[in-house]
Design a protein around this motif. Structure first.
Motif, PDB file in Angstrom:
ATOM      1  N   GLU A 221      -8.268   5.854   2.833  1.00 41.82           N
ATOM      2  CA  GLU A 221      -8.421   5.831   4.294  1.00 41.82           C
ATOM      3  C   GLU A 221      -7.908   7.165   4.835  1.00 41.82           C
ATOM      4  O   GLU A 221      -6.710   7.423   4.800  1.00 41.82           O
ATOM      5  CB  GLU A 221      -7.620   4.682   4.901  1.00 41.82           C
ATOM      6  N   VAL A 222      -8.802   8.011   5.304  1.00 37.02           N
ATOM      7  CA  VAL A 222      -8.421   9.359   5.723  1.00 37.02           C
ATOM      8  C   VAL A 222      -7.996   9.372   7.188  1.00 37.02           C
ATOM      9  O   VAL A 222      -8.696   8.862   8.064  1.00 37.02           O
ATOM     10  CB  VAL A 222      -9.577  10.354   5.498  1.00 37.02           C
ATOM     11  N   VAL A 223      -6.843   9.975   7.439  1.00 38.16           N
ATOM     12  CA  VAL A 223      -6.361  10.229   8.796  1.00 38.16           C
ATOM     13  C   VAL A 223      -6.201  11.743   8.938  1.00 38.16           C
ATOM     14  O   VAL A 223      -5.485  12.369   8.151  1.00 38.16           O
ATOM     15  CB  VAL A 223      -5.009   9.538   9.059  1.00 38.16           C
ATOM     16  N   LEU A 224      -6.888  12.338   9.894  1.00 38.43           N
ATOM     17  CA  LEU A 224      -6.790  13.788  10.123  1.00 38.43           C
ATOM     18  C   LEU A 224      -5.740  14.059  11.198  1.00 38.43           C
ATOM     19  O   LEU A 224      -5.802  13.496  12.289  1.00 38.43           O
ATOM     20  CB  LEU A 224      -8.143  14.366  10.539  1.00 38.43           C
ATOM     21  N   ALA A 225      -4.765  14.938  10.864  1.00 36.49           N
ATOM     22  CA  ALA A 225      -3.687  15.215  11.821  1.00 36.49           C
ATOM     23  C   ALA A 225      -3.133  16.613  11.606  1.00 36.49           C
ATOM     24  O   ALA A 225      -2.767  16.982  10.488  1.00 36.49           O
ATOM     25  CB  ALA A 225      -2.570  14.189  11.667  1.00 36.49           C
ATOM     26  N   GLY A 226      -3.087  17.403  12.676  1.00 32.52           N
ATOM     27  CA  GLY A 226      -2.459  18.723  12.626  1.00 32.52           C
ATOM     28  C   GLY A 226      -3.314  19.785  11.968  1.00 32.52           C
ATOM     29  O   GLY A 226      -4.338  19.510  11.351  1.00 32.52           O
ATOM     30  N   ASP A 227      -2.844  21.030  12.090  1.00 30.10           N
ATOM     31  CA  ASP A 227      -3.577  22.174  11.542  1.00 30.10           C
ATOM     32  C   ASP A 227      -3.120  22.562  10.144  1.00 30.10           C
ATOM     33  O   ASP A 227      -3.804  23.305   9.455  1.00 30.10           O
ATOM     34  CB  ASP A 227      -3.406  23.396  12.458  1.00 30.10           C
ATOM     35  N   SER A 228      -1.939  22.089   9.725  1.00 28.11           N
ATOM     36  CA  SER A 228      -1.385  22.516   8.445  1.00 28.11           C
ATOM     37  C   SER A 228      -0.901  21.324   7.636  1.00 28.11           C
ATOM     38  O   SER A 228      -0.818  20.189   8.140  1.00 28.11           O
ATOM     39  CB  SER A 228      -0.206  23.472   8.670  1.00 28.11           C
ATOM     40  N   TYR A 229      -0.541  21.599   6.371  1.00 29.72           N
ATOM     41  CA  TYR A 229       0.013  20.536   5.515  1.00 29.72           C
ATOM     42  C   TYR A 229       1.296  19.981   6.124  1.00 29.72           C
ATOM     43  O   TYR A 229       1.520  18.764   6.112  1.00 29.72           O
ATOM     44  CB  TYR A 229       0.297  21.073   4.104  1.00 29.72           C
TER      45      TYR A 229
ATOM     46  N   GLY B 274       0.801  -1.221   0.000  1.00 31.62           N
ATOM     47  CA  GLY B 274       0.000   0.000   0.000  1.00 31.62           C
ATOM     48  C   GLY B 274       0.828   1.262   0.000  1.00 31.62           C
ATOM     49  O   GLY B 274       2.058   1.235   0.127  1.00 31.62           O
ATOM     50  N   VAL B 275       0.135   2.385  -0.131  1.00 28.74           N
ATOM     51  CA  VAL B 275       0.806   3.688  -0.224  1.00 28.74           C
ATOM     52  C   VAL B 275       0.216   4.651   0.801  1.00 28.74           C
ATOM     53  O   VAL B 275      -0.861   4.425   1.352  1.00 28.74           O
ATOM     54  CB  VAL B 275       0.662   4.296  -1.634  1.00 28.74           C
ATOM     55  N   ILE B 276       0.947   5.740   1.019  1.00 33.66           N
ATOM     56  CA  ILE B 276       0.484   6.785   1.927  1.00 33.66           C
ATOM     57  C   ILE B 276       0.887   8.136   1.345  1.00 33.66           C
ATOM     58  O   ILE B 276       1.892   8.247   0.629  1.00 33.66           O
ATOM     59  CB  ILE B 276       1.082   6.609   3.346  1.00 33.66           C
ATOM     60  N   CYS B 277       0.090   9.161   1.607  1.00 31.55           N
ATOM     61  CA  CYS B 277       0.443  10.504   1.156  1.00 31.55           C
ATOM     62  C   CYS B 277      -0.095  11.515   2.158  1.00 31.55           C
ATOM     63  O   CYS B 277      -0.918  11.187   3.013  1.00 31.55           O
ATOM     64  CB  CYS B 277      -0.119  10.792  -0.242  1.00 31.55           C
ATOM     65  N   ALA B 278       0.389  12.733   2.033  1.00 30.24           N
ATOM     66  CA  ALA B 278      -0.132  13.854   2.814  1.00 30.24           C
ATOM     67  C   ALA B 278      -0.629  14.892   1.831  1.00 30.24           C
ATOM     68  O   ALA B 278       0.089  15.280   0.911  1.00 30.24           O
ATOM     69  CB  ALA B 278       0.958  14.450   3.702  1.00 30.24           C
ATOM     70  N   SER B 279      -1.860  15.319   2.013  1.00 25.99           N
ATOM     71  CA  SER B 279      -2.436  16.290   1.086  1.00 25.99           C
ATOM     72  C   SER B 279      -3.705  16.867   1.671  1.00 25.99           C
ATOM     73  O   SER B 279      -4.409  16.206   2.424  1.00 25.99           O
ATOM     74  CB  SER B 279      -2.749  15.619  -0.261  1.00 25.99           C
ATOM     75  N   ALA B 280      -3.992  18.117   1.267  1.00 25.77           N
ATOM     76  CA  ALA B 280      -5.238  18.752   1.691  1.00 25.77           C
ATOM     77  C   ALA B 280      -6.279  18.734   0.584  1.00 25.77           C
ATOM     78  O   ALA B 280      -7.352  19.296   0.745  1.00 25.77           O
ATOM     79  CB  ALA B 280      -4.969  20.194   2.111  1.00 25.77           C
ATOM     80  N   GLY B 281      -5.963  18.090  -0.542  1.00 22.48           N
ATOM     81  CA  GLY B 281      -6.953  18.162  -1.621  1.00 22.48           C
ATOM     82  C   GLY B 281      -6.686  17.316  -2.835  1.00 22.48           C
ATOM     83  O   GLY B 281      -6.893  16.105  -2.832  1.00 22.48           O
TER      84      GLY B 281
ATOM     85  N   GLY C 113      -5.787  -1.533  -7.165  1.00 20.40           N
ATOM     86  CA  GLY C 113      -6.175  -2.535  -6.167  1.00 20.40           C
ATOM     87  C   GLY C 113      -5.293  -2.565  -4.948  1.00 20.40           C
ATOM     88  O   GLY C 113      -5.000  -3.656  -4.411  1.00 20.40           O
ATOM     89  N   CYS C 114      -4.841  -1.409  -4.486  1.00 20.83           N
ATOM     90  CA  CYS C 114      -3.990  -1.396  -3.297  1.00 20.83           C
ATOM     91  C   CYS C 114      -4.550  -0.453  -2.244  1.00 20.83           C
ATOM     92  O   CYS C 114      -5.452   0.345  -2.510  1.00 20.83           O
ATOM     93  CB  CYS C 114      -2.552  -1.000  -3.654  1.00 20.83           C
ATOM     94  N   ARG C 115      -3.992  -0.540  -1.056  1.00 16.18           N
ATOM     95  CA  ARG C 115      -4.418   0.297   0.054  1.00 16.18           C
ATOM     96  C   ARG C 115      -3.845   1.706  -0.093  1.00 16.18           C
ATOM     97  O   ARG C 115      -2.706   1.887  -0.543  1.00 16.18           O
ATOM     98  CB  ARG C 115      -3.925  -0.321   1.369  1.00 16.18           C
ATOM     99  N   ALA C 116      -4.627   2.721   0.280  1.00 13.43           N
ATOM    100  CA  ALA C 116      -4.143   4.102   0.256  1.00 13.43           C
ATOM    101  C   ALA C 116      -4.556   4.806   1.535  1.00 13.43           C
ATOM    102  O   ALA C 116      -5.744   4.940   1.833  1.00 13.43           O
ATOM    103  CB  ALA C 116      -4.694   4.858  -0.947  1.00 13.43           C
ATOM    104  N   VAL C 117      -3.568   5.231   2.317  1.00 12.48           N
ATOM    105  CA  VAL C 117      -3.815   6.024   3.522  1.00 12.48           C
ATOM    106  C   VAL C 117      -3.498   7.480   3.187  1.00 12.48           C
ATOM    107  O   VAL C 117      -2.420   7.789   2.675  1.00 12.48           O
ATOM    108  CB  VAL C 117      -2.944   5.544   4.696  1.00 12.48           C
ATOM    109  N   VAL C 118      -4.427   8.363   3.457  1.00 16.06           N
ATOM    110  CA  VAL C 118      -4.268   9.782   3.121  1.00 16.06           C
ATOM    111  C   VAL C 118      -4.345  10.601   4.401  1.00 16.06           C
ATOM    112  O   VAL C 118      -5.370  10.604   5.081  1.00 16.06           O
ATOM    113  CB  VAL C 118      -5.361  10.238   2.136  1.00 16.06           C
ATOM    114  N   VAL C 119      -3.250  11.269   4.727  1.00 19.06           N
ATOM    115  CA  VAL C 119      -3.210  12.115   5.921  1.00 19.06           C
ATOM    116  C   VAL C 119      -3.545  13.544   5.507  1.00 19.06           C
ATOM    117  O   VAL C 119      -2.899  14.121   4.634  1.00 19.06           O
ATOM    118  CB  VAL C 119      -1.830  12.067   6.601  1.00 19.06           C
ATOM    119  N   MET C 120      -4.580  14.100   6.126  1.00 20.39           N
ATOM    120  CA  MET C 120      -5.043  15.447   5.794  1.00 20.39           C
ATOM    121  C   MET C 120      -5.082  16.310   7.055  1.00 20.39           C
ATOM    122  O   MET C 120      -5.345  15.794   8.151  1.00 20.39           O
ATOM    123  CB  MET C 120      -6.446  15.386   5.172  1.00 20.39           C
TER     124      MET C 120
END
Length: 507
Positions: free
Chosen positions: A116-124, A70-77, A91-98
């Motif tokens: 899969e959205v994970v909310l963390a912090g006030d900024s990018y 799977g993959v992970i990224c950080a993005s607001a949009g 067909g893979c897992r994607a975790v998105v930290v916003m």
């Protein structure tokens, strides 16, 4: 090791998820600017932005075992949606930290595409740091939004399409810059195939990390970035994108918020589509380029200019702000503070000077027995009109301030004219910006010491990511040092407006 970007772009895997977006003529804007302008319509991608190209190309080139984890990224949009869509396709897992400040619209869009959205912090930056921790913990692969050769190559396919779609002469291609992934890919391809074409980057005046970095010859980190064009609000550009920009980009043009709002309106008038601020940056840059050339001995006329309309993920509520500022950005509205004597006939004389010109705003309140200050908005034909009108008013005995480019006047004063008070002794005036999220305004108010009287307060929700407040504070002189300490501890953008002539005149 050098990277053959031409080969990487020509072999990029993007069309499993992306379309070859249209290169549409802009008839209305072209006629007004005296050039043939085209929009490269990346806003028509399934995620309404170009970002899925780079995300998918990066993920499609991962080794099978890596992709399976799977993959992970950080993005607001936009990058988040591109990663989520690509993961679903592969067909893979994607975790998105916003960031926790991300509008629910964008959070829901990522979830709808399987992320899969994970909310963390006030900024990018907070979200990015958290994503790097989760990357190690969950053994996922990080998909960078811009500083990765495969991402850059994916974005570069846009240039490949432009040159395929328009084989004739092109004077320049205009590209919005945030972290630099889009312009790096576009410039690498264009300069390898058609080096005669100019590649011009466009940034906002308050998010100009690439512009400053190129001037300094090294990457510069901004302490703060403007949030109106949130898609390009990047404090530090990529290492690889900076290298490519130094090598291939011809120049960078800076535009302000009003110019971006005007560009959104321009695109709407030609296409009936609404771009997000970052999506309209290239259009604003193309207009600024032509306007600048008009003032020289080498005007740009009858040339082909391409602006990449790179995104349309616009929050609907923000349209209120865009509509209000577009007229100023297009030089169709000018704002003035005009002082007239409190005597019979002076008001009529001012109206006679204005003549048949359309009045967009007119605010007046008597201030004393000798003179009155009038806040006037007028429809104008071009950027040369405001100073000419101001001189005309002055010539006829009306002292005038041209407020067309005064940010406080446009944001606050036009809604507060007539607020002078004899009770506002020892008043200090500050303009604040803070992230627009639940509870932010209350937290701001609670930070003020109880013995400091708030003598003026103006807050208007503009539908953007930033809340703007104008505050008058009556603070004893002996406590001014304490005030400065409190203001510094807030961690907010603020501006002391106590000496602003507009404040002294109207408030």
């Amino acid at each position: 090791m050098s990277i053959d970007y031409l080969k990487k772009i020509l072999t990029a895997r993007v069309y499993d998820v992306a379309i070859e977006s249209p290169l549409d003529p802009a008839p209305t804007l072209s006629a007004r600017m005296g050039n043939q302008i085209y929009y490269k319509r990346e806003d028509m991608q399934s995620v309404f932005s170009f970002k899925l190209r780079g995300a998918y190309n990066k993920m499609a080139n991962l080794p099978p075992a890596q992709l399976k984890r799977g993959v992970i990224c950080a993005s607001a949009g936009n990058h988040a949606q591109g990663v989520a869509l690509s993961a679903r396709k592969l067909g893979c897992r994607a975790v998105v930290v916003m960031p926790t400040t991300t509008p629910q619209l964008k959070v829901d869009a990522v979830k709808a595409r399987g992320g899969e959205v994970v909310l963390a912090g006030d900024s990018y930056n907070d979200a990015y740091d958290h994503a790097l921790k989760l990357e190690k913990k969950l053994k996922l692969t990080f998909v960078h939004p811009f500083d990765d050769p495969d991402v850059i190559a994916g974005q570069g396919t846009i240039a490949m399409e432009i040159l395929h779609q328009h084989s004739g002469p092109i004077h320049a291609i205009f590209v919005a810059i945030g972290g630099g992934g889009l312009i790096a890919g576009v410039a690498a391809y264009v300069k390898a195939v058609r080096p005669d074409i100019k590649v011009i980057g466009v940034q906002t005046t308050d998010s100009d990390a690439m512009s400053r970095s190129l001037k300094a010859g090294r990457r510069i980190t901004l302490s703060e970035v403007g949030l109106f064009s949130d898609g390009t609000a990047v404090k530090l550009v990529g290492e690889e994108t900076f290298r490519l920009a130094r090598k291939y980009v011809d120049e960078i043009i800076l535009v302000d918020t009003d110019a971006v709002c005007a560009a959104i309106k321009d695109v709407f008038e030609d296409t009936r589509s609404i771009l997000e601020p970052a999506g309209a940056l290239a259009v604003a840059g193309a207009k600024a380029y032509v306007e600048r050339a008009r003032k020289t001995r080498s005007p740009v006329r009858d040339q082909t200019l391409v602006a990449i309309a790179c995104g349309a993920n616009m929050n609907f509520d923000r349209l209120r702000f865009v509509a209000e500022r577009a007229e100023v950005g297009e030089a169709r509205e000018a704002l003035f503070a005009v002082t007239i004597p409190e005597e019979h006939g002076s008001f009529r004389r001012l109206c006679a000077l204005i003549g048949p010109r359309a009045v967009t705003e007119f605010n007046y309140r008597i201030s004393d027995e000798r003179s009155a200050h009038v806040f006037v908005g007028l429809q104008v034909a071009n950027r040369d009109d405001p100073p000419r009108l101001a001189k005309q008013f002055e010539k006829h005995g009306f002292p005038t301030l041209d407020l067309t480019h005064n940010e406080m006047a446009k944001l606050h004063i036009r809604h507060l004219v007539g607020g002078k008070s004899v009770l506002a002794q020892d008043e200090l005036l500050y303009r604040f910006e803070f992230p627009e999220r639940p509870g932010a305004l209350i937290n701001f108010l609670e930070s003020m010491a109880p013995n400091w009287n708030i003598s003026l307060f103006h807050y208007r929700n503009q539908g953007g990511d930033v809340g703007r407040v104008l505050v008058g504070l009556q603070v004893p002189k002996k406590e001014k040092k304490e005030l400065q300490q409190v203001l510094a501890s807030l961690g907010l953008n603020f501006q002391d407006e106590t000496e602003n002539p507009v404040y002294k005149m109207f408030l």
